[in-house]
Design an enzyme around this catalytic site. Structure first.
Site, PDB file in Angstrom:
ATOM      1  N   LYS A  56       7.634   2.299  -3.558  1.00  0.00           N
ATOM      2  CA  LYS A  56       8.058   2.284  -4.706  1.00  0.00           C
ATOM      3  C   LYS A  56       9.649   2.149  -4.277  1.00  0.00           C
ATOM      4  O   LYS A  56      10.278   2.867  -3.746  1.00  0.00           O
ATOM      5  CB  LYS A  56       8.144   3.122  -5.316  1.00  0.00           C
ATOM      6  CG  LYS A  56       6.876   3.287  -6.207  1.00  0.00           C
ATOM      7  CD  LYS A  56       6.350   2.694  -7.666  1.00  0.00           C
ATOM      8  CE  LYS A  56       5.007   2.561  -8.251  1.00  0.00           C
ATOM      9  NZ  LYS A  56       5.066   2.315  -9.175  1.00  0.00           N
ATOM     10  N   ASP A  90       2.185  -8.100 -11.159  1.00  0.00           N
ATOM     11  CA  ASP A  90       1.597  -7.385 -12.140  1.00  0.00           C
ATOM     12  C   ASP A  90       2.141  -7.191 -13.469  1.00  0.00           C
ATOM     13  O   ASP A  90       1.508  -7.562 -13.879  1.00  0.00           O
ATOM     14  CB  ASP A  90       2.166  -5.747 -10.924  1.00  0.00           C
ATOM     15  CG  ASP A  90       1.732  -4.355 -11.335  1.00  0.00           C
ATOM     16  OD1 ASP A  90       1.063  -4.158 -12.799  1.00  0.00           O
ATOM     17  OD2 ASP A  90       2.259  -3.284 -11.062  1.00  0.00           O
ATOM     18  N   GLU A 149       5.904  -6.405  -5.720  1.00  0.00           N
ATOM     19  CA  GLU A 149       5.071  -7.101  -6.295  1.00  0.00           C
ATOM     20  C   GLU A 149       6.336  -7.180  -7.324  1.00  0.00           C
ATOM     21  O   GLU A 149       7.573  -6.041  -7.737  1.00  0.00           O
ATOM     22  CB  GLU A 149       4.320  -5.114  -6.320  1.00  0.00           C
ATOM     23  CG  GLU A 149       2.990  -5.420  -6.182  1.00  0.00           C
ATOM     24  CD  GLU A 149       2.547  -4.142  -6.299  1.00  0.00           C
ATOM     25  OE1 GLU A 149       2.347  -3.837  -7.631  1.00  0.00           O
ATOM     26  OE2 GLU A 149       1.506  -3.006  -5.486  1.00  0.00           O
ATOM     27  N   LYS A 189      -4.665  -3.554 -12.754  1.00  0.00           N
ATOM     28  CA  LYS A 189      -5.472  -2.439 -13.568  1.00  0.00           C
ATOM     29  C   LYS A 189      -5.437  -2.833 -14.978  1.00  0.00           C
ATOM     30  O   LYS A 189      -5.160  -2.686 -15.359  1.00  0.00           O
ATOM     31  CB  LYS A 189      -3.797  -1.344 -13.545  1.00  0.00           C
ATOM     32  CG  LYS A 189      -2.320  -1.849 -13.288  1.00  0.00           C
ATOM     33  CD  LYS A 189      -1.270  -0.771 -12.887  1.00  0.00           C
ATOM     34  CE  LYS A 189      -0.630  -0.385 -12.026  1.00  0.00           C
ATOM     35  NZ  LYS A 189       0.652  -1.510 -11.409  1.00  0.00           N
TER      36      LYS A 189
END
Length: 369
Positions: free
Chosen positions: A164, A245, A220, A272
């Site tokens: 991240k 995403d 992403e 997701k």
């Protein structure tokens, strides 16, 4: 007796403060639902509704009110569940603006339909004949904390690491990437980064050009979603392959999914199911991506082991060799013990490790189901 559904909120507590570009996370609430028939008390289907704060479109103050209303309506309908009518029930009972509710109800109905054994998809994964390769996730934090996480992931046998980025300072993040590349080539360790939309139009190209020095697999969501023209340009010109995403969230119509992917032409999409409305709607993204020669992988969204189990079994339905973004259940010190295990960068299902719902401290979720 007709089928009934009840729910229970459950607060999950992080083992550490997890940093994202949207802030620091220390806890997360999910709503666990169970579907059952009083005449068959041993068969209970369980699902998880867990909107992600600041990201899910159903992260709303009236979320629990809507969940309660849907449960009441479900309990009035005298339903029977079959594989063919689950999509119909979801479509008529739950609107598209409540994706995590659709995911939870779909999971619970599939679990109930398959005997209430937490097996939604009876495939090679749950039969211990298949392992799922996953990436090791490194959360935002101090330079030292992120570097320590990287070293731990490599020691644990991960060959794909996802970092991240977008919180501690770009130069510091590049130092961490440079450290990895000094010790491991791109053939030894695959690197992914997730910016969660942290870059601006003014800086994105400079940052992508710098990131390209580290031979990244992908990045992403480098910019905030809904900047269609800029994102299409980035997908075409970026020296680092783009994975969409957040850009996918809120798009439910099949034709709109196809139009979006044809317009942007990303290298990858990241799926997701909790944020996209469940398994059938996620299948539409997969089918569309494959037709357009776009790669994809599936990622959990901070679910407990209930949701992670459902997503992992769904993931195993596909022959996808890319490392998936699963396994975040280790984040919580009060997660529900389950058969899910991580070893050497792979997610396993160990049937000898039973489910244990005692941690929930509630008769509303059966510990024997």
């Amino acid at each position: 007796m007709p089928l009934q559904v009840h729910y229970q909120p459950y607060k999950l507590n992080f083992r550490f403060a997890a940093g994202t570009s949207r802030g620091i996370l220390t806890e997360k609430t999910s709503w666990l639902i169970k579907i059952y028939d009083d005449d068959i008390p041993s068969v209970i289907g369980i699902g998880e509704c867990g909107p992600l704060s600041g990201l899910s479109i159903d992260d709303r103050p009236d979320f629990e009110d809507m969940l309660q209303s849907i449960c009441q309506e479900f309990n009035k309908l005298d339903l029977e569940i079959y594989s063919w009518n689950i999509p119909i029930i979801l479509e008529q009972l739950i609107g598209s603006q409540w994706p995590s509710l659709r995911f939870g109800f779909e999971s619970a109905m599939l679990d109930y339909l398959n005997g209430g054994k937490r097996v939604l998809f009876d495939n090679a994964f749950v039969n211990q004949q298949k392992r799922i390769p996953i990436n090791g996730l490194v959360w935002m934090g101090s330079h030292e904390a992120m570097l320590r996480q990287v070293e731990e992931k490599i020691a644990d046998g991960f060959t794909t690491i996802k970092l991240k980025i977008g919180a501690i300072g770009f130069e510091e993040e590049c130092e961490i990437l440079a450290y990895i590349r000094r010790h491991f080539s791109a053939q030894e360790i695959t690197l992914r980064v997730d910016a969660n939309g942290a870059f601006t139009a003014a800086t994105v190209y400079d940052k992508l050009n710098k990131l390209a020095d580290y031979e990244l697999h992908s990045i992403e969501q480098p910019i905030q979603p809904k900047q269609i023209e800029l994102m299409a340009e980035l997908c075409e010109k970026s020296p680092v392959p783009i994975a969409l995403d957040e850009e996918l969230i809120g798009t439910f119509d099949y034709a709109e999914k196809r139009r979006l992917l044809k317009q942007l032409k990303p290298k990858y999409i990241v799926l997701k199911p909790t944020l996209l409305g469940g398994f059938e709607l996620t299948r539409e993204w997969i089918e569309t991506a494959q037709r357009l020669d776009i790669g994809w992988w599936i990622t959990s969204a901070l679910e407990s082991n209930i949701g992670l189990n459902a997503i992992s079994q769904f993931t195993a339905e596909f022959d996808n060799t890319l490392p998936q973004g699963l396994g975040t259940g280790q984040l919580y010190h009060n997660n529900i013990p389950s058969p899910l295990l991580i070893n050497q960068g792979h997610l396993h299902y160990d049937a000898l490790q039973p489910w244990d719902f005692g941690v929930l401290n509630s008769s509303r979720i059966s510990s024997t189901a």
